[in-house]
Design a protein around this motif. Sequence first.
Motif, PDB file in Angstrom:
ATOM      1  N   UNK A 114      84.444 -43.981 -27.883  1.00  0.00           N
ATOM      2  CA  UNK A 114      85.235 -43.175 -26.943  1.00  0.00           C
ATOM      3  C   UNK A 114      85.009 -43.567 -25.492  1.00  0.00           C
ATOM      4  N   UNK A 115      83.987 -44.405 -25.231  1.00  0.00           N
ATOM      5  CA  UNK A 115      83.632 -44.812 -23.856  1.00  0.00           C
ATOM      6  C   UNK A 115      83.252 -43.622 -22.981  1.00  0.00           C
ATOM      7  N   UNK A 116      82.815 -42.527 -23.620  1.00  0.00           N
ATOM      8  CA  UNK A 116      82.379 -41.351 -22.861  1.00  0.00           C
ATOM      9  C   UNK A 116      80.979 -41.595 -22.308  1.00  0.00           C
ATOM     10  N   UNK A 117      80.789 -41.255 -21.035  1.00  0.00           N
ATOM     11  CA  UNK A 117      79.483 -41.417 -20.384  1.00  0.00           C
ATOM     12  C   UNK A 117      78.773 -40.062 -20.343  1.00  0.00           C
ATOM     13  N   UNK A 118      77.535 -40.019 -20.842  1.00  0.00           N
ATOM     14  CA  UNK A 118      76.730 -38.810 -20.826  1.00  0.00           C
ATOM     15  C   UNK A 118      75.534 -39.042 -19.901  1.00  0.00           C
ATOM     16  N   UNK A 119      75.359 -38.233 -18.871  1.00  0.00           N
ATOM     17  CA  UNK A 119      74.270 -38.456 -17.913  1.00  0.00           C
ATOM     18  C   UNK A 119      72.902 -38.198 -18.538  1.00  0.00           C
ATOM     19  N   UNK A 120      71.828 -38.678 -17.911  1.00  0.00           N
ATOM     20  CA  UNK A 120      70.490 -38.372 -18.422  1.00  0.00           C
ATOM     21  C   UNK A 120      70.224 -36.871 -18.367  1.00  0.00           C
ATOM     22  N   UNK A 121      69.348 -36.392 -19.246  1.00  0.00           N
ATOM     23  CA  UNK A 121      69.098 -34.959 -19.297  1.00  0.00           C
ATOM     24  C   UNK A 121      67.738 -34.690 -19.946  1.00  0.00           C
ATOM     25  N   UNK A 122      67.351 -33.410 -19.930  1.00  0.00           N
ATOM     26  CA  UNK A 122      66.184 -32.953 -20.669  1.00  0.00           C
ATOM     27  C   UNK A 122      66.645 -32.253 -21.946  1.00  0.00           C
ATOM     28  N   UNK A 123      66.119 -32.682 -23.070  1.00  0.00           N
ATOM     29  CA  UNK A 123      66.459 -32.086 -24.356  1.00  0.00           C
ATOM     30  C   UNK A 123      65.441 -30.989 -24.663  1.00  0.00           C
ATOM     31  N   UNK A 124      65.923 -29.781 -24.992  1.00  0.00           N
ATOM     32  CA  UNK A 124      65.058 -28.630 -25.258  1.00  0.00           C
ATOM     33  C   UNK A 124      64.672 -28.550 -26.722  1.00  0.00           C
ATOM     34  N   UNK A 125      63.439 -28.077 -26.967  1.00  0.00           N
ATOM     35  CA  UNK A 125      62.962 -27.794 -28.327  1.00  0.00           C
ATOM     36  C   UNK A 125      61.979 -26.629 -28.257  1.00  0.00           C
ATOM     37  N   UNK A 126      61.607 -26.097 -29.421  1.00  0.00           N
ATOM     38  CA  UNK A 126      60.701 -24.950 -29.473  1.00  0.00           C
ATOM     39  C   UNK A 126      59.633 -25.213 -30.523  1.00  0.00           C
TER      40      UNK A 126
END
Length: 312
Positions: free
Chosen positions: A38-50
């Motif tokens: 899809x050529x979609x760009x996703x910026x860097x991020x913090x992934x949450x977990x518990x």
Amino acid sequence: MQLETYISDLLYRYDCVTVPEFGAFLTQRKSATVHDSTNAFYPPKKVLSFNEQIQNNDGLLARYIADVEKIPFEVATQNIAMRVKSLKSYLTEGETLTFENIGDLKLNNEGKIQFTPSYHLNYLTDAFGLSQFVSPSVTREEYKKEVETIEKEVPTITITQEKRKSKSYLKYAAVAIIALGLSGFGVINYYKNIENHNQVAQEEADAQLESQIQEATFVISNPLPAVTLNVNKQIGNYHVIAGAFRLEENSDKKVEQLKALGFKARKIGTNKYGLHQVAYGSYTSREDAFKALNSIRKESNKDAWLLIKKLN
């Protein structure tokens, strides 16, 4: 007490926020990604977990609540304990706990807490202002065909003779310049019969060239060979971003570090959150920008990303 509000605040600054006797919310940095199809760009991020097994009180949450609400540390700790007791009661009754901007918590069939993260907020401060977007695919083959077509269609330069009222020595100077220009085409022998005249004309022209030089008309019968130059200019709307910094002095340090590594780094202004953005370089074409981005990700910074923005 809105416990989730304080947890959310701390997740911006810490990778682990522990709720005593309940569990810990963890963050892990994820690099920017581009979807292959899809050529979609996703910026860097913090992934949450518990993690339910981390329950020891490290004092971080209680100290923050005490500072914000202007209460003693012990009182903050007691308030947290009361809130945790209430949360466990809701879970035992089968309810789903929704922590705004964090995620949902509920008990699974084994009596363990199951966490589903929320994606409404990006807790990575370096990525403030970035959002998902879709980039059109790079049609390299089409560009290549266009360049080949342009090369085939380069016109032959035909320049006609013009009559000039000029002094005779300037005519000789024009002949001398023509001889020098055509020497690259291997036809200088054609002008050997006027070599002596050229030398005299050159000596006379040099003395008065500064004030009396006039237009000269050239006759070039053969087309010049096409020359392709790849030049990266520090202009353009495509910027490979190294990071964004709240303090401008930190962005200045980053620029100097990147320049020391050979990059044409510069600051490209602040985003809407007031963070100073630093770019490895700026490019006029999307193709050059993506080439640079891929090289930088591979060799030095896997978290680099591309900003498309017209600068004033």
